[in-house]
Design a protein around this motif. Structure first.
Motif, PDB file in Angstrom:
ATOM      1  N   THR A  28       0.893  -1.303  -0.039  1.00 37.54           N
ATOM      2  CA  THR A  28       0.026   0.128   0.017  1.00 37.54           C
ATOM      3  C   THR A  28       0.780   1.205   0.055  1.00 37.54           C
ATOM      4  OG1 THR A  28      -0.237   0.375   2.536  1.00 37.54           O
ATOM      5  CG2 THR A  28      -1.715  -1.258   1.359  1.00 37.54           C
TER       6      THR A  28
ATOM      7  N   ALA B  39       0.653   5.405   0.965  1.00 32.74           N
ATOM      8  CA  ALA B  39       0.075   6.703   1.547  1.00 32.74           C
ATOM      9  C   ALA B  39      -0.049   7.838   0.850  1.00 32.74           C
ATOM     10  CB  ALA B  39       0.912   6.939   2.904  1.00 32.74           C
TER      11      ALA B  39
ATOM     12  N   GLN C  90      -6.902   9.463   4.193  1.00 32.69           N
ATOM     13  CA  GLN C  90      -5.897   8.426   4.112  1.00 32.69           C
ATOM     14  C   GLN C  90      -6.274   6.898   4.687  1.00 32.69           C
ATOM     15  OE1 GLN C  90      -3.214  10.566   6.643  1.00 32.69           O
ATOM     16  NE2 GLN C  90      -1.855  11.240   4.835  1.00 32.69           N
ATOM     17  N   ARG C  91      -7.223   6.990   5.779  1.00 31.72           N
ATOM     18  CA  ARG C  91      -7.716   5.647   6.497  1.00 31.72           C
ATOM     19  C   ARG C  91      -8.588   5.015   5.177  1.00 31.72           C
ATOM     20  NH1 ARG C  91      -7.690   8.520  11.221  1.00 31.72           N
ATOM     21  NH2 ARG C  91      -9.760   9.545  10.786  1.00 31.72           N
TER      22      ARG C  91
ATOM     23  N   LEU D 295      -6.525   3.450   2.714  1.00 33.75           N
ATOM     24  CA  LEU D 295      -5.729   2.261   3.018  1.00 33.75           C
ATOM     25  C   LEU D 295      -6.824   1.007   3.302  1.00 33.75           C
ATOM     26  CD1 LEU D 295      -3.216   0.884   4.262  1.00 33.75           C
ATOM     27  CD2 LEU D 295      -3.655   1.609   6.647  1.00 33.75           C
TER      28      LEU D 295
ATOM     29  N   ILE E  85       3.750  -0.572   3.876  1.00 34.49           N
ATOM     30  CA  ILE E  85       3.070   0.847   3.742  1.00 34.49           C
ATOM     31  C   ILE E  85       4.263   1.652   3.371  1.00 34.49           C
ATOM     32  CG2 ILE E  85       2.111   2.885   4.971  1.00 34.49           C
ATOM     33  CD1 ILE E  85       1.071   1.165   7.288  1.00 34.49           C
TER      34      ILE E  85
END
Length: 459
Positions: A50, A52, A60-61, A64, A105
């Motif tokens: 993933t 960011a 952003q959440r 994700l 991430i």
């Protein structure tokens, strides 16, 4: 472009796979190939990659969660009010499916910039007994990654089982991208593109036509790399645009702190922090002469660390106005005026870089080496020495000259003038580094290292 090398980095990341509670972190400047490394590694290890984004924490959440939905269907059908809630759901889903990661991430600094408190959240998650998902975090903002991981008071300090910088590729791998190029042509390519895989990828379609690649990618105002240094500085977090004048000064010949300070009109002591920041970002390096203490600042010189940036600040930066309107032939003339000097510097640099590895590929070096990394030597009015290195196994001292232009067949067996070089009781061995080794003649003596040997050593 095919994936090249990264054997050591892959091996270090592989230690994460065997430990579901592992945490690895890596960093490196933009264009160095971190994302490609991580996607290749994720594909080989059933990982989830993933990345960011620069956005608000709630967005952003959501991004994700969408990425995690590829592994856990329905994961993105819920709105997560905070990071702990999302991570707790991840623990449950991973546990129910027996998936232990790795979760990758990329560009973690984007999350930190939007919500600094996420460091404490990650700290708690990493320490939680419920976590059985290996985590790998990466970032291009070297300063922010260091602040999160390496500073003694950082929330994630000491928690990474692997933490390392992704470095530029070694010059010898250019032969994989430009298989028809001669060793000398590969050195020329390195003098522009350095070891940055993204630059290699952009230049690959041009083959051996270096002039065409330089013009289309860099000199032409519409080229993708025409404003590359500005983008690199802007992408740092916080932005490093204010450091640009120092790069301009160093790129145009000011290498001592006093010279840099004089050109920008600031006291020399005030530059310690900015120069350290540029060094931490991998854009500048501090060079000390052979035999001096590495921390000694009295005779230090500052150099642009990346060949592409050296080229850009010599050719593009002082000619931006002219390049905006100039035809192709004028743009190429500006490049040709600097080309030989840039190639000569790159050859000297590669020669020093190759010294610790030459014993693997050059028999007469194997008899003397291995050697420590090559350094320059300068002092007062003494002649400058291009390459000086100490043998690790013997009392030998390698003293070399790097000559980019063609040399004749007569090679001196004695070393260049040593001046006040601290040789002690060492046995001095003279060596000539020249891209195209001259044809031996009856009076040829000495040791010669050519471009093929240097590039073979740098693989």
């Amino acid at each position: 472009m095919e994936f090249i090398d990264r054997i050591e980095e892959m091996a270090r990341l592989d230690t994460v796979v065997a430990n579901p509670r592992a945490f690895a972190a890596l960093w490196g400047r933009r264009r160095v190939g971190k994302s490609r490394l991580l996607t290749e590694w994720a594909g080989r290890n059933d990982g989830l990659y993933t990345v960011a984004d620069r956005s608000a924490p709630a967005v952003q959440r959501r991004y994700l969660a969408s990425a995690l939905a590829a592994r856990f269907p329905g994961f993105d059908e819920v709105t997560y009010p905070d990071w702990p809630t999302l991570l707790q759901r991840l623990n449950r889903e991973a546990g129910s499916q027996g998936w232990q990661g790795p979760l990758i991430i990329d560009e973690l600094p984007y999350l930190l910039a939007a919500e600094p408190a996420i460091l404490a959240v990650l700290q708690n998650w990493l320490d939680s007994p419920d976590r059985e998902v290996a985590l790998v975090a990466s970032g291009s903002s070297v300063r922010m990654m260091h602040g999160a991981l390496l500073d003694g008071g950082a929330p994630l300090y000491g928690r990474a089982t692997e933490a390392f910088a992704v470095r530029p590729l070694r010059a010898g791998f250019l032969a994989d991208v430009f298989p028809k190029a001669t060793p000398r042509e590969l050195v020329s390519a390195y003098s522009v593109w350095g070891g940055m895989p993204r630059y290699w990828e952009l230049a690959e379609p041009f083959g051996n036509r270096l002039d065409a690649a330089v013009d289309a990618l860099v000199l032409d105002p519409s080229g993708p790399l025409h404003r590359e240094p500005d983008r690199l500085l802007q992408a740092e977090m916080p932005s490093a645009v204010a450091l640009r004048p120092l790069l301009d000064c160093i790129g145009n010949g000011a290498h001592r702190v006093s010279e840099i300070a004089g050109r920008i009109g600031r006291p020399a002591p005030s530059l310690a922090g900015p120069l350290a920041a540029l060094a931490e970002m991998g854009l500048v390096r501090r060079e000390t002469p052979f035999g001096s203490h590495p921390r000694s600042g009295k005779r230090s010189l500052y150099q642009i660390a990346d060949p592409f940036l050296r080229f850009w600040f010599r050719v593009v930066a002082p000619n931006r106005s002219l390049l905006a309107e100039a035809p192709r032939e004028t743009r190429l003339l500006l490049w040709q005026r600097q080309r030989t000097q840039l190639e000569a510097y790159a050859w000297e640099e590669l020669s020093r870089m190759a010294v610790p590895h030459l014993h693997h590929v050059v028999p007469f070096i194997a008899e003397l080496g291995p050697f420590t990394p090559g350094q320059r030597y300068w002092r007062g009015n003494d002649p400058e020495l291009d390459i000086v290195a100490q043998s690790v196994a013997t009392r030998g001292l390698l003293v070399g000259e790097a000559k980019w232009n063609a040399v004749g067949p007569r090679l001196a067996a004695t070393p260049p003038p040593l001046g006040s070089l601290p040789t002690g009781d060492a046995d001095v061995h003279a060596c000539l580094f020249t891209p195209d080794a001259p044809t031996p003649s009856g009076d040829s003596t000495g040791m010669v290292i050519d471009a093929r040997m240097v590039l073979d050593a740098l693989r």
